[in-house]
Each structure stands twice: as structure tokens, then as C-alpha cells.
Design a protein around this motif. Structure first.
Motif, mmCIF file in Angstrom:
data_model
loop_
_atom_site.group_PDB
_atom_site.id
_atom_site.type_symbol
_atom_site.label_atom_id
_atom_site.label_comp_id
_atom_site.label_asym_id
_atom_site.label_seq_id
_atom_site.Cartn_x
_atom_site.Cartn_y
_atom_site.Cartn_z
ATOM 1 N N LEU A 152 0.835 -1.198 0.000
ATOM 2 C CA LEU A 152 0.000 0.000 0.000
ATOM 3 C C LEU A 152 0.871 1.250 0.000
ATOM 4 C CD1 LEU A 152 -2.537 -1.140 2.758
ATOM 5 C CD2 LEU A 152 -2.812 -1.357 0.270
ATOM 6 N N VAL A 310 -6.911 -2.657 0.719
ATOM 7 C CA VAL A 310 -7.129 -1.273 0.297
ATOM 8 C C VAL A 310 -8.338 -0.682 1.004
ATOM 9 C CG1 VAL A 310 -7.875 0.161 -1.646
ATOM 10 C CG2 VAL A 310 -5.976 -1.442 -1.938
ATOM 11 N N ALA A 316 -4.179 3.390 -1.100
ATOM 12 C CA ALA A 316 -4.145 2.903 -2.473
ATOM 13 C C ALA A 316 -3.046 1.856 -2.612
ATOM 14 C CB ALA A 316 -3.914 4.068 -3.431
ATOM 15 N N SER A 317 -3.074 1.116 -3.718
ATOM 16 C CA SER A 317 -2.124 0.025 -3.927
ATOM 17 C C SER A 317 -1.484 0.096 -5.308
ATOM 18 C CB SER A 317 -2.821 -1.333 -3.771
ATOM 19 O OG SER A 317 -1.958 -2.395 -4.131
ATOM 20 N N THR A 322 -7.050 -2.779 -8.444
ATOM 21 C CA THR A 322 -7.549 -2.432 -7.106
ATOM 22 C C THR A 322 -8.269 -1.088 -7.095
ATOM 23 O OG1 THR A 322 -5.369 -1.536 -6.546
ATOM 24 C CG2 THR A 322 -5.849 -3.800 -5.870
ATOM 25 N N MET A 326 -11.959 -0.130 -5.271
ATOM 26 C CA MET A 326 -11.968 0.765 -4.120
ATOM 27 C C MET A 326 -13.397 1.236 -3.839
ATOM 28 S SD MET A 326 -9.833 4.350 -3.620
ATOM 29 C CE MET A 326 -8.230 3.570 -3.585
#
Length: 368
Positions: A152, A310, A316-317, A322, A326
Motif C-alpha cells: 500500500l 485497500v 491505495a495500492s 484495485t 476501491m
């Protein structure tokens, strides 16, 4: 809630900041080449055994612990640390043994791999290695991702409760000179974050060796000390959320979670700027369960699994897919979405060991 156009632009600002991580970062670097220990690139998917994860406090969802075991048959044991330096000390003391996966920040990956404390395995050789976003591949601390996979990323600033503090706080200078209504202020047990923030407030340069700049930062911290309630990187969001503290240095994801429980908390984007950081999964050189560790890293590169982290951790990643998973609540959070036009969330250039010695002296004086 911010409109879609504004949210999209702000998320793009985060992506630009992430790209900047390919050029610089925070902490220590002696610019020494990694030892030639030979790459361990073979991937053998494990279906039993255990993997021992050493990560930041409150930084891996319990739901994922259970899901990993259900999906793979491998038992996941989790232990916690509160700073990169604590992680470093533990690995040095054990010569890289004791854990199978550890979670250092960007600059610490560089330190640990340069000192032979991480296993070289080549993340792109993992079945899910192609899910790493392109901008997260050739990062300054691990070009080509030979020693790490992304977890992350986020920012570090401070937050405060507007129901308790009437003043409009907009800067690090405000943080280090808090109003009386703030009570005991929370700060992190992290010398790089704390000293760099003090240097921001006093107009100094990161990694400076200038005596006057260092003295100004130290004087600011010494004067700040009577206003400090805790020097602890653990439990930050809980103390804000339950009203135990009204102001604290905090990571943006933790701030978001605190704001969900206490809607009078606000996350500050200081006029002097904030640090952008990235955390990563790595395998220590002394790991005993290497196949299980690689299976875990590969499993976490699946966007559906990473998205659980996440949405729970509120960061955030660097794993593709992803962002689309979210939650709407997270994608519109003022703590997660960098305001349009704010271009001061940047990685911090690494210091040398000699430069960091000054930080250590300042931080120990502050804590003492």
C-alpha cells in the motif's frame, strides 16, 4: 461528497506522486550495490505449512488472514512492529531470520537489500507478477522488483478534531505550536517523519548537515515536547476516534478510518508539504518457509485480495485492478484524495547514514 471529475483529478495526483517514487524516497541510502547472492526465481505454489508475517501495527486485515488459509491451506501468523527502524533492528539481530515476509517502506527496502538481509526472487516471475502497475516496477529502491512486491502507499500529515480545536490549522508550524485546546498532542515514534516535519516547519532541508538548520529543528521539537501526549506510532487512529486525543501526526489511511468514527476530524494538507511513502512485501534472507512466502506474495498480487486491504486499511495500492474495487466512500475521502492543485505530496530524498546520525541525535533529545 466531491464530484466525479474532481475525484478523478485528485486520484491522478496520487498516481503522479507514486510515479515520483521511482526517482527518490525517504530514509537512508549508502548507494552500495546489493550483494550477489544469486536470484531465487523458481515459484513452487505451497499448499500447506505456515508463513510468518511481520508488519506494521494494525496493517493487515484479519479477514485476509482467514481467507489466505482458506484459499491456500497455509497458516498465516502475524506479528507487528511500529517503525522501519524496529524492523531493521530485528532482522539485523537475527541475520535475516525469524520471519518469512516483512513489510518495509521504500527506503528501508533499499537498506535491507543492500546489506544482504532480503532474498532476491524477482517479483515479475510470480504468476501474478504482471498485475504490478508499470509505474511501480522500476522504483528507485528496487529497480525491476527483484526483492519486493508493492503493498500500500499513502501520505503522512496530521489531523485534528474541529469540535475541540476552533483554530484553523494549515501548516506544520501550527502542529508544532499547537493551541492549548489541543491538549496532549500525538506524534509518531519515527525519527525520519518527525525530524523531517520539523525541518519543514523551520524551513530547513532534508538530510541537511547545516548546524543552524539542525539546531532550529531540535529547538522546535524541544519546545514542542511539553505539548506532547504520546510518542507512539501504534493506536493513532483509535486515540483520535475515541476522543482521547484531539490532534495527532497520522497516516492518511488511519485518518480516514478515524474520520468515519468521528466526523469532526479533519486531515491537514500543510502548506510546507507532506511525505508520500510506499510499503512493500519482502522475504528476509533467513526465511525458513520460502515457498509459502512466495505463495503469499503471489496471492496478495491478486487484485481481489489486495482490494480487501485497500478498503480496510484505506490506502491505495500498486496492484492493477484495485482502483476499480476501491469503495466509493474511500475514493471520495478528503484524507485519501489529494486536493486538486495540491502538488506538495512528494517522496523524500534518502539520507546517508552519516546524515541520519544527526536525525537520531535530534530525535533522542526530543524523546529524552
Amino acid at each position: 461528497m466531491r464530484n466525479t471529475k474532481r475525484t478523478t483529478g485528485a486520484m491522478a495526483a496520487i498516481a503522479v506522486g507514486a510515479l515520483a517514487l521511482t526517482a527518490c524516497g525517504g530514509g537512508v541510502s549508502d548507494a552500495e550495490p546489493a550483494p550477489d547472492g544469486g536470484a531465487s526465481t523458481d515459484y513452487v505454489e505451497a499448499t500447506s505449512g505456515q508463513v510468518n508475517l511481520y508488519t506494521w501495527s494494525d496493517y493487515f486485515p484479519e479477514d485476509l488472514v482467514k481467507k489466505f488459509t482458506e484459499d491456500t491451506g497455509i497458516t498465516l501468523n502475524v506479528d507487528y512492529f511500529d517503525s522501519n527502524e524496529s524492523l531493521e533492528a530485528k532482522l539485523r539481530a537475527s541475520d535475516g531470520a525469524g520471519y518469512d515476509v516483512v513489510v518495509p517502506s521504500d527506503y528501508m527496502v533499499q537498506i535491507l537489500k543492500n546489506d544482504g538481509l532480503l532474498l532476491e526472487f524477482d517479483a515479475t516471475s510470480l504468476p501474478n507478477g504482471g498485475n504490478i502497475k508499470p509505474e511501480f516496477l522500476d522504483v528507485y529502491f528496487d529497480e525491476g522488483r527483484k526483492y519486493s512486491t508493492p503493498y500500500l502507499y499513502g501520505t503522512t500529515s496530521f489531523a485534528y478534531d474541529t469540535a475541540v480545536i476552533d483554530e484553523d490549522l494549515t501548516s506544520w508550524n501550527d502542529y508544532f505550536n499547537p493551541p492549548a485546546s489541543a491538549g496532549g498532542v500525538g506524534t509518531m515514534n519515527d525519527q525520519v517523519e518527525v525530524v523531517n516535519s520539523a525541518l519543514r516547519a523551520t524551513g530547513g532541508d532534508f538530510c541537511t548537515t547545516d548546524g543552524a538548520q539542525l539546531q532550529a529543528a531540535q529547538d522546535l521539537l524541544v519546545d514542542f515536547k511539553p505539548s506532547v501526549g504520546t510518542i507512539n506510532s501504534d493506536g493513532i487512529f483509535e486515540r483520535l476516534a475515541n476522543g482521547e486525543q484531539a490532534m495527532a501526526m497520522i497516516w492518511n489511511g488511519a485518518a480516514h478510518r478515524a474520520m468515519l468514527e468521528r466526523d469532526t476530524i479533519t486531515f491537514v494538507y500543510p502548506e510546507e508539504g507532506i511525505a508520500l511513502w510506499q510499503d512493500n512485501f519482502t522475504i528476509p534472507s533467513g526465511a525458513e518457509n520460502v515457498d509459502q512466502a512466495k505463495t503469499f506474495l503471489n496471492w496478495m498480487l491478486d487484485p481481489e485480495n489486495m482490494a480487501v486491504a485497500v478498503n480496510y486499511q484505506a490506502y491505495a495500492s500498486g496492484v492493477a485492478g484495485t482502483d476499480e474495487l476501491m469503495s466509493e466512500e474511500l475514493a471520495s475521502s478528503e484524507a485519501i484524495v489529494i486536493p486538486e492543485g495540491y502538488d506538495l505530496a512528494l517522496p523524500v530524498a534518502p539520507c546517508t547514514n552519516d546524515e541520519l546520525t544527526n536525525y537520531t541525535k535530534i530525535f533522542e533529545t526530543f524523546k529524552g
